[in-house]
Every structure is written in structure tokens, then in C-alpha cells.
Design an enzyme around this catalytic site. Structure first.
Site, mmCIF file in Angstrom:
data_model
loop_
_atom_site.group_PDB
_atom_site.id
_atom_site.type_symbol
_atom_site.label_atom_id
_atom_site.label_comp_id
_atom_site.label_asym_id
_atom_site.label_seq_id
_atom_site.Cartn_x
_atom_site.Cartn_y
_atom_site.Cartn_z
ATOM 1 N N HIS A 152 -50.621 -11.452 -13.506
ATOM 2 C CA HIS A 152 -50.399 -12.531 -14.462
ATOM 3 C C HIS A 152 -50.812 -12.151 -15.885
ATOM 4 C CE1 HIS A 152 -49.733 -16.129 -11.544
ATOM 5 N NE2 HIS A 152 -49.143 -15.014 -11.118
ATOM 6 N N GLU A 156 -41.457 -19.896 -6.930
ATOM 7 C CA GLU A 156 -42.651 -19.592 -6.133
ATOM 8 C C GLU A 156 -43.921 -19.881 -6.904
ATOM 9 O OE1 GLU A 156 -46.041 -17.154 -4.642
ATOM 10 O OE2 GLU A 156 -45.067 -17.102 -6.594
ATOM 11 N N GLU A 157 -43.880 -19.600 -8.211
ATOM 12 C CA GLU A 157 -45.097 -19.665 -9.013
ATOM 13 C C GLU A 157 -45.645 -21.081 -9.182
ATOM 14 O OE1 GLU A 157 -46.853 -17.233 -9.785
ATOM 15 O OE2 GLU A 157 -45.560 -15.458 -9.797
ATOM 16 N N ASP A 190 -44.420 -9.666 -1.485
ATOM 17 C CA ASP A 190 -44.953 -10.162 -2.750
ATOM 18 C C ASP A 190 -45.968 -9.124 -3.219
ATOM 19 O OD1 ASP A 190 -45.735 -11.809 -4.923
ATOM 20 O OD2 ASP A 190 -45.481 -13.620 -3.733
#
Length: 361
Positions: free
Chosen positions: A326, A216-217, A239
Site C-alpha cells: 500500500h 477487493e480493497e 494475492d
């Protein structure tokens, strides 16, 4: 005071799952942990070429509903090894260069993990008048080698993937903190939905595909692939989303969401509005707290991949508010985790087999 739906086994699984590294393109060890936990609660599994894992309940049913999270975490690649033995990197996903200096790293080689550190010049040696900020071009990793040859003898080469070793802990009793909560929490929450369905002996009038997608990233790639294989009728994606109450975030641009205040239900073109309304009505009826978010053009999540696949799939997004995305100290509230699980679970109980969610009926 309500009883927690998370038990000791759940939290043991969560800790093991989070502490395992699963960078984009290298998710399979984490998927094996996830599948082992999920096994008692599903009828069968299948996986695809790139590592997406799917547990299925009622596999023979024609009507198919997906609940989905993604399994991968951001990381770095070794991009260049200089003659003095320092490593320069490129991103594998949206890794934040500003948090890198002074971080310990794990460099994954075929002979196991080698440790390194993101070095940075001491404050005493920097010119404060023209001080450089960390950026992808100037951050570097020191593995304690005197030259390039010694680095190569350690089994480190261009293309080795690099992760952070930071592990799961609980802050102030109810805040889960770790790297890779984005979005290993999604895989955890959908697994807990499957557990609840099994323990409560719920019979669904459709096939349920508990889907832990890869990659996904770097652009929703795993979801794109698995959507074409499953060909679902409905997809509910979970998510993370930003808690916007911390400093230096503009709520006028990012909207308002806060950890501890409930799941965030998305409003966006990719979100099928009648499915979204069902989720909202479920939350209201079951008194599950929730928040709302408006997303321009795309959600930026696997929702987009499912929604626009196979001629159009009724899709919705339920997000978990998270602080410090992140970074290695991503933070979520335990109550929100439980309420996302409850909301997905209760919504599934309200979906009828064959439901089209048509705007014209």
C-alpha cells in the site's frame, strides 16, 4: 540455470497493465488491457455489472475451477474543497496517509487527468515540540488554484477519484517495483497460467475460469458477486502477502515470509485442507520453492469470499511475498512471480474433473 517462463510480450503487458490506473470502482480500463492480452488463450469472456472480467477455457464443462486475482488498486476520493482551493480527501481502500505528503497525484475528471500535489508545511515552520504527523484529517492536495471556483472550473468535484502516477520499473535486475502490485500482479500471474496452458496444448478435464475480480480493497465485494455467478467447485486465489524481513515488522505477530524464497501457501480455516495439501505436494514434486503462513480466522483475501459461497467451495490461497504494501514502491521478486505461476499451472494439471476434496472419502 532454468529458462524464464516470462517473455518479452509478458513483460510488455505487465508494464502497460501496471502503469494504467484502476482504482476500486473504476477498474474497467485495466480490465480491457487484461482481456486483450488474455484473448488468444481462452475460449470466451464474460463480465459483470461492476466490472469483474472472466476468461473461460472449456465453458461447457460442468466441473468448474477458478483461478483468481483482483484488479483494483487503492486510491483517494475528493471529499471537501475549501474556499482557498485546497482539496481534502477520504480513502478508497486502505490508502496510507503517512506516505502522502509531497506525492504527486492524478485527479480523474470527466475531462481527463488533472495534476495535484499532497502539500505539507516546510520543516522550518513546524514546532518540533508538538509536531503533527500526517493523518487523514490534515493531509491536503494543492492543484495550483487560487480558490474553490477555480478548482471547479478545472472539472474537479467531490467524488473525483485520485491515484498516484508512479510507474513500473525493475530494481537490481530482478525486483519488480510499482504502485498497485497489490494485486495487479495476481491478474498478471493468472493470465500467464492461461498462456502456458495454451502454448503447451494442455487439455483440462474441467472448465477453467480465469477471474480478475473488482473491489477487493474495500471488502472482497467483486469476488462475492462473481462467486455467485460462476458457482465454482474449486477456487485457487492469488494475492500478495507481507515480506516480514524489513524493519519495524514483528515476525512473532506477522510470521516469516521473504521475497525470493517462493510462493506462500496459506493455512487457515477458509483454506480447504485437502486442496491445500495437493498444492503442497505439487510444489514438492516439481521442486518449486515455497513458504507457509498461518492466518487467524480470515485470510483477508478473496479466498474468504469464494470459500464461503454457494454452500462452500474448496478454496486455497497462494500468495506472492511483497515489500512495502500500500505504498507507491511495492516490491516483488521476479523468481517468486514465476514460481507462483508455475505452482498454479502445475496444480491445475493435478486436479481431476469431479474431484470433491471431501474429508470423508
Amino acid at each position: 540455470m532454468t529458462t524464464s517462463i516470462l517473455n518479452d510480450k509478458s513483460l510488455t503487458f505487465l508494464e502497460e497493465y501496471l502503469n494504467n490506473a484502476a482504482p476500486t470502482g473504476y477498474e474497467w480500463d485495466g480490465q480491457k488491457i487484461w482481456m486483450k492480452y488474455l484473448k488468444p488463450y481462452v475460449d470466451e469472456f464474460f463480465t459483470d455489472t461492476y466490472g469483474t472480467a472472466v476468461g473461460v477455457i472449456n465453458p461447457k464443462a460442468k466441473f468448474k475451477v477458478v483461478i483468481e486475482g483482483h484488479a483494483d488498486e487503492i486510491s483517494w476520493y475528493v471529499n471537501y474543497i475549501c474556499d482557498s482551493g485546497l482539496l481534502y480527501v477520504i480513502r478508497n481502500g486502505g490508502s496510507d496517509h503517512q506516505i502522502a505528503p509531497s506525492k504527486i497525484v492524478n485527479i480523474h475528471t470527466k475531462n481527463g487527468i488533472r495534476k495535484g500535489v499532497f502539500g505539507w508545511p516546510a520543516i522550518h515552520t513546524r514546532d518540533k515540540a508538538k509536531e503533527e504527523a500526517p493523518k487523514p484529517e490534515n493531509i491536503f492536495i494543492d492543484v495550483g488554484a487560487k480558490d474553490k471556483e477555480e478548482v471547479e472550473k478545472m472539472g474537479i468535484h467531490v467524488g473525483c477519484v485520485i491515484t498516484y502516477p508512479d510507474q513500473f520499473h525493475i530494481l537490481n535486475e530482478d525486483k519488480f517495483v510499482c504502485r498497485a502490485l497489490d494485486n495487479r500482479m495476481g491478474g498478471f500471474m493468472i493470465a500467464e497460467v492461461a498462456r502456458l496452458l495454451h502454448e503447451n496444448k494442455n487439455k483440462l478435464p474441467f472448465g477453467l475460469y480465469i477471474t480478475n475480480s473488482v473491489q477487493e480493497e474495500i471488502g472482497l465485494r467483486g469476488a462475492e458477486m462473481i462467486a455467485e455467478r460462476i458457482k465454482p467447485n474449486v477456487a485457487i486465489v492469488t494475492d500478495v502477502t507481507h515480506d516480514t524481513t524489513t524493519p519495524m515488522i514483528d515476525k512473532k505477530k506477522q510470521g516469516l515470509a521473504e521475497i525470493g524464497c517462493g510462493p506462500v501457501i496459506a493455512y487457515a480455516p477458509a483454506v480447504q485442507q485437502k486442496l491445500r495439501d495437493l498444492i503442497v505436494e505439487t510444489a514438492e514434486k516439481k521442486m518449486i520453492p515455497f513458504q507457509r503462513a498461518a492466518l487467524s480466522r480470515a485470510t483477508g483475501t478473496d479466498t474468504d469470499a469464494f470459500a464461503y459461497s454457494n454452500g462452500g467451495v474448496a478454496s486455497a490461497l497462494i500468495s506472492l511475498p511483497l515489500r512495502y504494501m500500500h505504498t507507491t514502491v511495492e516490491m516483488v521478486h521476479r523468481d517468486d512471480v514465476e514460481n507462483v505461476i508455475k505452482l498454479i499451472y502445475e496444480t491445475l494439471l493435478n486436479i481431476k474433473g469431479g474431484e470433491t476434496f471431501s474429508y470423508f472419502e
